[in-house]
Motif scaffolding. Structure first.
Motif, PDB file in Angstrom:
ATOM      1  N   GLY A 158       0.775  -1.261  -0.014  1.00 56.41           N
ATOM      2  CA  GLY A 158       0.134   0.211  -0.757  1.00 56.41           C
ATOM      3  C   GLY A 158       0.887   1.419  -0.032  1.00 56.41           C
ATOM      4  O   GLY A 158       0.267   2.302  -0.735  1.00 56.41           O
ATOM      5  N   ASP A 159       1.761   0.960   0.600  1.00 53.07           N
ATOM      6  CA  ASP A 159       2.750   2.547   0.946  1.00 53.07           C
ATOM      7  C   ASP A 159       3.210   3.141  -1.002  1.00 53.07           C
ATOM      8  O   ASP A 159       3.318   3.854  -0.978  1.00 53.07           O
ATOM      9  CB  ASP A 159       4.173   2.146   1.800  1.00 53.07           C
ATOM     10  N   ILE A 160       3.802   1.835  -1.625  1.00 53.85           N
ATOM     11  CA  ILE A 160       4.761   1.747  -3.143  1.00 53.85           C
ATOM     12  C   ILE A 160       4.075   1.288  -3.587  1.00 53.85           C
ATOM     13  O   ILE A 160       3.390   2.137  -4.503  1.00 53.85           O
ATOM     14  CB  ILE A 160       6.164   2.556  -2.274  1.00 53.85           C
ATOM     15  N   GLY A 161       3.859   0.371  -3.525  1.00 54.03           N
ATOM     16  CA  GLY A 161       3.390  -0.737  -4.018  1.00 54.03           C
ATOM     17  C   GLY A 161       1.887   0.383  -5.016  1.00 54.03           C
ATOM     18  O   GLY A 161       1.758  -0.006  -6.384  1.00 54.03           O
ATOM     19  N   ALA A 162       0.758   1.138  -4.479  1.00 55.29           N
ATOM     20  CA  ALA A 162       0.183   1.308  -4.914  1.00 55.29           C
ATOM     21  C   ALA A 162       1.215   2.701  -5.292  1.00 55.29           C
ATOM     22  O   ALA A 162      -0.291   3.224  -7.092  1.00 55.29           O
ATOM     23  CB  ALA A 162      -0.617   2.495  -3.898  1.00 55.29           C
ATOM     24  N   HIS A 163       1.185   3.719  -5.959  1.00 54.76           N
ATOM     25  CA  HIS A 163       2.747   4.460  -6.423  1.00 54.76           C
ATOM     26  C   HIS A 163       2.993   3.331  -8.241  1.00 54.76           C
ATOM     27  O   HIS A 163       1.700   4.124  -8.988  1.00 54.76           O
ATOM     28  CB  HIS A 163       4.153   4.759  -5.979  1.00 54.76           C
ATOM     29  N   ALA A 164       3.108   2.399  -8.070  1.00 57.17           N
ATOM     30  CA  ALA A 164       2.795   1.643  -9.034  1.00 57.17           C
ATOM     31  C   ALA A 164       2.058   1.153 -10.084  1.00 57.17           C
ATOM     32  O   ALA A 164       2.267   1.265 -11.326  1.00 57.17           O
ATOM     33  CB  ALA A 164       4.375   0.409  -8.951  1.00 57.17           C
ATOM     34  N   VAL A 165       1.034   1.446  -9.532  1.00 62.03           N
ATOM     35  CA  VAL A 165      -0.126   0.604  -9.549  1.00 62.03           C
ATOM     36  C   VAL A 165      -0.948   1.816 -10.430  1.00 62.03           C
ATOM     37  O   VAL A 165      -1.114   2.284 -12.090  1.00 62.03           O
ATOM     38  CB  VAL A 165      -0.903  -0.092  -8.946  1.00 62.03           C
ATOM     39  N   ASP A 166      -0.632   2.754  -9.961  1.00 61.89           N
ATOM     40  CA  ASP A 166      -0.660   3.931 -10.481  1.00 61.89           C
ATOM     41  C   ASP A 166      -0.778   4.595 -11.666  1.00 61.89           C
ATOM     42  O   ASP A 166      -1.175   4.954 -12.294  1.00 61.89           O
ATOM     43  CB  ASP A 166      -1.524   5.507  -8.801  1.00 61.89           C
ATOM     44  N   LEU A 167       0.553   4.572 -11.407  1.00 53.70           N
ATOM     45  CA  LEU A 167       1.205   4.850 -12.278  1.00 53.70           C
ATOM     46  C   LEU A 167       0.733   4.429 -14.436  1.00 53.70           C
ATOM     47  O   LEU A 167       1.310   4.342 -15.104  1.00 53.70           O
ATOM     48  CB  LEU A 167       2.987   4.992 -12.140  1.00 53.70           C
ATOM     49  N   THR A 168       1.091   2.973 -13.594  1.00 55.17           N
ATOM     50  CA  THR A 168       0.978   1.596 -14.952  1.00 55.17           C
ATOM     51  C   THR A 168      -0.677   1.951 -15.711  1.00 55.17           C
ATOM     52  O   THR A 168      -0.389   2.564 -16.368  1.00 55.17           O
ATOM     53  CB  THR A 168       0.452   0.379 -14.464  1.00 55.17           C
ATOM     54  N   GLU A 169      -1.588   2.934 -14.666  1.00 52.92           N
ATOM     55  CA  GLU A 169      -2.878   2.730 -15.099  1.00 52.92           C
ATOM     56  C   GLU A 169      -3.183   4.130 -15.579  1.00 52.92           C
ATOM     57  O   GLU A 169      -4.080   4.260 -16.877  1.00 52.92           O
ATOM     58  CB  GLU A 169      -4.330   2.867 -13.982  1.00 52.92           C
ATOM     59  N   TYR A 170      -2.057   5.306 -14.993  1.00 51.04           N
ATOM     60  CA  TYR A 170      -2.184   6.685 -15.608  1.00 51.04           C
ATOM     61  C   TYR A 170      -1.508   6.582 -16.758  1.00 51.04           C
ATOM     62  O   TYR A 170      -2.059   7.643 -18.321  1.00 51.04           O
ATOM     63  CB  TYR A 170      -1.636   6.937 -14.840  1.00 51.04           C
ATOM     64  N   ILE A 171      -0.080   6.168 -16.892  1.00 55.57           N
ATOM     65  CA  ILE A 171       0.793   6.553 -18.034  1.00 55.57           C
ATOM     66  C   ILE A 171       0.157   5.653 -19.359  1.00 55.57           C
ATOM     67  O   ILE A 171      -0.261   5.488 -20.663  1.00 55.57           O
ATOM     68  CB  ILE A 171       1.873   6.376 -18.007  1.00 55.57           C
TER      69      ILE A 171
END
Lengths: 381, 381, 381, 381
Positions: free
Chosen positions: A183-196
């Motif tokens: 949740g701390d950092i994996g969340a960023h990886a998921v969001d960035l993937t979905e965003y890009i």
């Protein structure tokens, strides 16, 4: 602003600096910072330049002179504050993760919907979308420059828990932190993937792993004979999350979030392979974007190191001349600029609470998959 | 082959391997290796696969069954051997530097001219021209891909003399080695610059520097009282050469050749800035070429890391699939392939003795400039 | 040598070159190359320097003057040839993968056991273990320099199938190739992980994916009206394999093998995070090793780019001076040197057929896990 | 603050942000910004958060409530303003270069001396000393970690004048800008070399070059027949400066400052080779430092990429967690923090006007050397 930890410092810098570089349609005013400890929050107010400090967020939300509430408290308090603020007609910027559970996040998106109907805006703080190189990556993908997405690799690598004797803090306790690296950092990886990519993760298979299962408790005493005796407690969150997701288009994306990747400090990396090219980004080189163009002659193809510091790159125009680097906190100024602009123009800022809810669902599905022997689990989106 | 040191091993590998990968119009046969020490050269012949060994190069040159002489001895012997071989009608491949003095080099080019009139070929061994990335750089420049050359930076950085207690060998004595870093590695930087740009260095200003001026003599004895006593001798060549040259087009090129660049092992680097783009190469990453294309949209420009391992890259077709790396000695196979092809087709191989003479003149001008307070000195070309 | 494809060229180069640089206790002689097509194999013999060519491998195996059989045919023929050769008392070097199925591989290890009892040696060709940087990585791990292994990331990234119109060859057909990216390149990632860590992959969870499911058939004709009409066939192997394995120590390792990672040509990469440091390697920079030492002062820690070209690095002593690069095929010379030395000294060379069998079991378990919804599947080791 | 161009924005950011992160002994107050154009400077005051704006700097200097004057005007005005301010008892921060001529700079250091005797402080703005990686490099050198300096390479590479049709601005006119690349960016390369090595450049040999000698004048009209006709003017400063300097210890340093290094945007690079190790820095990777330690075992040596983002690195403690990057403007906050601390503690801040004067003398000597055929010219220090 509710809360005054590390994120409080970063958000304060965003509010302070954005109006000095961007021509904003509204001028934000740094009115009140709220925290439970009166002297602590008063010191934060002085240090970061907030006009007042307060200890009761409900009181602040009821004030007429407050238009916007910025929530930077731990995740377990987000839902209550955000819903109250939205229902009171205040615009809300809420730090990620949106909440600690999917249920809370759903209640928050409901409140955001109700508020939007009345012109009240809400936004979740996935700031890394606003690193210019990441935004530019999204633009290139959206413009078709890499063609169809074939596969994605996204990872967020840190190593701050490498030392097995590092003490057990709240971040390693599930009841308070929700999850660990996931949740701390994996969340960023998921969001960035979905965003890009402009796609969503629809099903996942993965595993959560606690590498060091016991750690010294903080503040423990000394044994009878004067020998240091250190009590230990169980780590109840993941140190490492490995998962694979299937995107809307059918392409696979593989993810890693870890606090044990020795030597990697803050490496949020994403590489997207497409039918016409590829994108490569690493937050440890945040002013650079790798771009591979497969439409060039074969002998001239190669990953290009683009310094994303040109006047025409996203967010760059008001900053410095070409080749002068931005840092971590610039994303918070970009966030303020986008939020204020959306409020003034009456449009929905992004990422929305819906986006935040979706990331929460992905994290939740990973956890359920891990508990179910890595079985493929729908995210429900 | 005359000589059997480090270069002998590399040249032998070239003769051995080239016919196994390239379709050559003639099949080289590894007949005789020549050296002064009978047992040493016999061992070299066995190890490297030469049919015979011999101690008298004049005798070999007079043999009818020998068509080509490959000279890999130290520089002070090149002129005598090469001239005799050419006059005897043998094709000659001569390791760089062509000679230790301009005078010798001039005599050699005269002999090469005479020989050429009779169809006898000569070539000097600037092998780094035949690293595929370097050849491809030349091709891009020749095709106008970087426009007009604006400026050049060329450097050859090593650090093997960093240790001030490393012993005094013949390479540090002017009467035997001619010069130090300048002739040994600076010569490569000059040749590569001239090769890739297609221009010549016309005047130079520079300085030669000996950083460690005295070193322990090899094999020194022990003092009377049993205390180790190490005699020292003077280093009479340069450790570091810094010079600037003006090219035929008027553009400036700056050069550095050094044995004291701590941490750099074999970094022959060249970067050429042009009006439409740039080229960047580093021998420590010998399968890569950096290419910057200024004609692309400004937001998409960046140095591209091209892996020079495609089938259509220079020399690559007979080797391995894409992404499989070549090493140092492949250049020697390419040299053999080009030389044999030129001989068979009756054309002049490159680099010619004229090219070697020109490099010698540049080195000589640098030395004179250094002795003359860095005054600008014409290379006479 | 049985077979004469791409691997035949590489093995021939190993046999030809190794004795010229390494002091071998026995001198290999390149006697016979065997292939089904008489004129093709005769041409290969001439080109690569084998004394004879032949079309019947059984006949060769029965010859008394043949001591060693080198098998470089496709995987489906390995078992029959290797078992026959071993039973005939010939040492065997067999290219990877050991076989196309676990059953075949088991029969081969049985034959290898029988042979070993009689002093006959066998070895499987995971050549990348013999890239000096990889060997040096193993040495550092074995010496405890990175402490306990915390997690591993291993990937082998290529992009040669990126073009959806690339034709359907035998490598994309399951009945002939066994698997796709998994067996072809994923096998290397698994072997390198096991080699460097000294551990085995005990259970796996993963997914195999075919990204382009249909491709043009080779050699198809032209439609009635003259319009090109291209028949298509199904791709029956994986383009992409993503899997996670648990090592003997309990640490997790995540793997990726892909032919669709746009812009990556031959990137066999491994990064091992340990309690005291980390190792990082990329075959596209094959002369370099990344090493992170966590025992240094915190302000001085960083990934170190070690040029693995020192005299004291593994395999380097007989080659070139520091900073002179090796290429892809040097591993084949190192393989020959190790094999010949083991035979002469009567010891078991590595990697053994047992090692090859184990990799086969991991690949098989990945395939079964993929068919079973990524369920965790033991490798049976 | 006198002046409000690009440097005005950067200095304003420094004054604004420093007190929010550093615990300063005095609290700066952003009182007045001064410029010649009343409406322009008023807009700057509003945008950047200065309380007042004014047009007459002499008036401001005479005010009792002003304690410090920050000069960010072009170089030709520095002397007059700085001397007046110091004589009026105001502390002065003066942007680099200290002045356009050595004479002016000498007058300024005299004024600084007089002022220092009365406790009034002065500082010149070589901000790149305060990039944490550069400061840390100095610390490592000072601690003897690279031993004796053997040689230095320093370069500042940009490419913004690459386009030959870019217009002729004041920066390309000698009477206004003093010099071109030499003073604008070469000055930084010289200062950083002197700062990190702790040595001074004592003599120089070099050449200044104008690559594009004529450029279109700004705002030129249209020819009679409607055809655009662009008048051109002479470029009277250098585009490229190449020089070599001898340091106090006798070591050589080679320098390059260029606006024509295609593809390099803001590459201030320095590499220092020492007897025990080396330092490597590039401003385009400003959060990183390369460090090579020759005292490690030979097989383990390599350039280490240190992320200079640890709590214990210079200036880092008040900023973000490890791995979170700083940007260009952070140096200006560090400058403010150091200046305010020095004023409060009554010590001389660095770099002093003396340091600035010395850099000026080096630039002047380079220009004289260039005019004198690259003859070695003492800097008079």
């Amino acid at each position: 602003m509710i809360g005054y930890g590390f994120m409080g410092a970063a958000h304060s810098q965003g509010w302070r600096v954005a109006p000095r570089f961007f021509d904003l349609p509204l001028t934000p005013s740094m009115d009140v910072v709220v925290g439970r400890d009166a002297s602590g929050v008063a010191a934060a107010a002085r240090k970061w330049g907030w006009r007042e400090s307060a200890t009761d967020w409900r009181e602040i939300i009821s004030r007429d002179d407050i238009d916007l509430v910025d929530i930077v408290t731990p995740g377990d308090t987000h839902a209550e504050i955000a819903i109250a603020a939205l229902d009171a007609g205040k615009h809300v910027l809420c730090e990620k993760p949106l909440a600690n559970t999917v249920e809370e996040a759903e209640a928050m998106t409901d409140a955001a919907s109700r508020a939007a109907a009345r012109g009240v805006r809400s936004m979740v703080g996935f700031t890394y979308r606003r690193v210019p190189a990441a935004t530019f990556a999204r633009d290139l993908v959206a413009a078709g420059r890499i063609g169809d997405v074939r596969q994605v690799r996204a990872e967020y690598l840190q190593d701050w828990l490498m030392d097995a004797e590092a003490p057990l803090t709240w971040r390693m306790q599930k009841d308070r932190a929700g999850s660990g690296a996931l949740g701390d950092i994996g969340a960023h990886a998921v969001d960035l993937t979905e965003y890009i990519t402009g796609q969503r993760v629809e099903t996942v298979s993965g595993i959560l792993e606690t590498i060091v299962t016991e750690r010294p408790l903080l503040g423990e005493g000394v044994g009878l004979s004067g020998t240091a005796r250190q009590e230990r407690g169980a780590v109840t969150v993941d140190d490492l999350a490995l998962f694979t997701g299937r995107l809307s288009s059918g392409a696979l994306a593989s993810f890693e979030a870890t606090r044990f990747r020795t030597g990697r400090k803050n490496a949020l990396r994403i590489e997207i392979a497409g039918s016409l090219g590829a994108i490569s980004f690493d937050l440890e080189s945040l002013n650079e974007l790798g771009f591979y163009d497969s439409t060039l002659p074969e002998t001239e193809q190669g990953f290009r190191r683009i310094l994303v510091t040109e006047h025409d790159h996203p967010y760059l125009a008001p900053w410095w001349p070409t080749g002068h680097m931005l840092g971590y906190e610039h994303g918070f100024s970009h966030q303020v600029a986008d939020l204020v602009t959306a409020i003034a123009s009456g449009t929905q800022p992004e990422p929305s609470f819906d986006d935040g809810l979706h990331v929460q669902r992905v994290l939740d599905a990973v956890e359920r998959s891990s508990n179910d022997g890595s079985a493929w689990t729908p995210t429900g989106s």
